[in-house]
Design a protein around this motif. Structure first.
Motif, PDB file in Angstrom:
ATOM      1  N   ALA A  73       0.813  -1.178   0.096  1.00 16.61           N
ATOM      2  CA  ALA A  73       0.056   0.042  -0.132  1.00 16.61           C
ATOM      3  C   ALA A  73       0.745   1.239   0.162  1.00 16.61           C
ATOM      4  O   ALA A  73       0.629   2.390  -0.656  1.00 16.61           O
ATOM      5  CB  ALA A  73      -0.837   0.231   1.325  1.00 16.61           C
ATOM      6  N   GLU A  74       2.163   1.232   0.818  1.00 21.69           N
ATOM      7  CA  GLU A  74       2.641   2.506   0.932  1.00 21.69           C
ATOM      8  C   GLU A  74       4.086   2.392   0.364  1.00 21.69           C
ATOM      9  O   GLU A  74       5.060   3.568   0.177  1.00 21.69           O
ATOM     10  CB  GLU A  74       2.833   2.779   2.415  1.00 21.69           C
ATOM     11  N   GLY A  75       4.820   1.218  -0.049  1.00 24.33           N
ATOM     12  CA  GLY A  75       5.991   1.187  -0.456  1.00 24.33           C
ATOM     13  C   GLY A  75       6.897   0.749   0.689  1.00 24.33           C
ATOM     14  O   GLY A  75       6.561   0.770   1.999  1.00 24.33           O
ATOM     15  N   SER A  76       8.233   0.612   0.345  1.00 24.90           N
ATOM     16  CA  SER A  76       8.998   0.420   1.293  1.00 24.90           C
ATOM     17  C   SER A  76       9.465   1.703   2.257  1.00 24.90           C
ATOM     18  O   SER A  76       9.372   2.805   1.805  1.00 24.90           O
ATOM     19  CB  SER A  76      10.455   0.070   0.861  1.00 24.90           C
ATOM     20  N   SER A  77       9.554   1.539   3.613  1.00 25.13           N
ATOM     21  CA  SER A  77       9.992   2.365   4.463  1.00 25.13           C
ATOM     22  C   SER A  77      11.129   2.026   5.539  1.00 25.13           C
ATOM     23  O   SER A  77      10.852   0.948   5.857  1.00 25.13           O
ATOM     24  CB  SER A  77       8.616   3.014   5.039  1.00 25.13           C
ATOM     25  N   LEU A  78      11.839   3.047   6.089  1.00 26.19           N
ATOM     26  CA  LEU A  78      12.581   2.608   7.242  1.00 26.19           C
ATOM     27  C   LEU A  78      11.932   2.002   8.418  1.00 26.19           C
ATOM     28  O   LEU A  78      12.472   0.955   9.118  1.00 26.19           O
ATOM     29  CB  LEU A  78      13.407   3.880   7.528  1.00 26.19           C
ATOM     30  N   TRP A  79      10.771   2.480   8.679  1.00 24.07           N
ATOM     31  CA  TRP A  79      10.092   2.132  10.197  1.00 24.07           C
ATOM     32  C   TRP A  79       9.637   0.620   9.778  1.00 24.07           C
ATOM     33  O   TRP A  79       9.821   0.043  10.621  1.00 24.07           O
ATOM     34  CB  TRP A  79       8.905   3.173  10.323  1.00 24.07           C
ATOM     35  N   LEU A  80       9.173   0.368   8.707  1.00 23.12           N
ATOM     36  CA  LEU A  80       8.747  -0.900   8.302  1.00 23.12           C
ATOM     37  C   LEU A  80       9.970  -2.132   8.573  1.00 23.12           C
ATOM     38  O   LEU A  80       9.814  -2.980   8.790  1.00 23.12           O
ATOM     39  CB  LEU A  80       8.153  -1.113   7.085  1.00 23.12           C
ATOM     40  N   TRP A  81      10.892  -1.710   8.008  1.00 23.64           N
ATOM     41  CA  TRP A  81      12.499  -2.459   8.211  1.00 23.64           C
ATOM     42  C   TRP A  81      12.525  -2.634   9.590  1.00 23.64           C
ATOM     43  O   TRP A  81      13.047  -3.739   9.946  1.00 23.64           O
ATOM     44  CB  TRP A  81      13.440  -1.673   7.389  1.00 23.64           C
ATOM     45  N   ILE A  82      12.377  -1.667  10.264  1.00 19.58           N
ATOM     46  CA  ILE A  82      13.007  -1.878  11.813  1.00 19.58           C
ATOM     47  C   ILE A  82      11.978  -2.672  12.355  1.00 19.58           C
ATOM     48  O   ILE A  82      12.430  -3.486  13.422  1.00 19.58           O
ATOM     49  CB  ILE A  82      13.070  -0.416  12.540  1.00 19.58           C
ATOM     50  N   VAL A  83      10.636  -2.284  12.207  1.00 19.38           N
ATOM     51  CA  VAL A  83       9.718  -3.240  12.857  1.00 19.38           C
ATOM     52  C   VAL A  83       9.761  -4.681  12.625  1.00 19.38           C
ATOM     53  O   VAL A  83       9.646  -5.453  13.355  1.00 19.38           O
ATOM     54  CB  VAL A  83       8.244  -2.801  12.591  1.00 19.38           C
ATOM     55  N   SER A  84      10.101  -5.031  11.210  1.00 20.04           N
ATOM     56  CA  SER A  84      10.202  -6.401  10.751  1.00 20.04           C
ATOM     57  C   SER A  84      11.628  -6.982  11.512  1.00 20.04           C
ATOM     58  O   SER A  84      11.231  -8.109  11.916  1.00 20.04           O
ATOM     59  CB  SER A  84      10.562  -6.316   9.259  1.00 20.04           C
ATOM     60  N   GLY A  85      12.395  -6.166  11.457  1.00 18.64           N
ATOM     61  CA  GLY A  85      13.691  -6.754  12.226  1.00 18.64           C
ATOM     62  C   GLY A  85      13.466  -7.012  13.709  1.00 18.64           C
ATOM     63  O   GLY A  85      13.857  -7.990  14.289  1.00 18.64           O
TER      64      GLY A  85
END
Length: 145
Positions: A73-85
């Motif tokens: 929906a929004e594309g890649s983002s730093l916060w989503l990388w962090i949450v995933s990690g």
């Protein structure tokens, strides 16, 4: 035809697959050492490893779907990388804590899984609400008379 590459989702899913393999392998080794069979065989190590694997299987699919939907929906983002990690680190800490190899690991893994599931779920729910067009006033037709 363009292919939608979701790097965060692919990285998280691939990493989750490796963690799942690790947990299954550890459970299998504990089961073999306990003599095989069903259940936890009154073996605390087998119970801890089986529950760790089951806990992983309970949380991970939902979180991966949420990560993928948000990234789509929004594309890649730093916060989503962090949450995933953070989620994946918690999924490693949890089983280590279940065996008392990492003090507080079970607690950390559980809290991260709960909060991340809640946060991603609420965020995903907010996306269509924020994207919906605002209602406009409807003009009444001119009166005839």
């Amino acid at each position: 035809m363009a292919v939608a590459l979701l790097p965060i989702t692919l990285t998280a899913a691939g990493s989750a697959g490796l963690i799942n393999f690790w947990l299954a392998f550890r459970s299998g080794r504990a089961r073999a050492a306990a003599g095989g069979g069903l259940g936890h065989l009154d073996n605390d190590l087998l119970l801890a490893r089986s529950r760790s694997h089951a806990n992983f299987a309970e949380y991970t699919p939902v979180v991966l779907v949420l990560i993928g939907a948000i990234e789509l929906a929004e594309g890649s983002s730093l916060w989503l990388w962090i949450v995933s990690g953070l989620f994946l680190l918690g999924r490693i800490a949890h089983p280590l804590g279940m065996e008392n190899r990492l003090p507080q690991g079970r607690f950390i893994g559980t809290i991260l899984a709960l909060l991340i599931t809640l946060g991603l779920g609420l965020y995903a729910l907010s996306l269509p609400l924020r994207a919906a067009p605002s209602p406009t006033a409807i003009e009444a037709p001119p009166s005839q008379g």
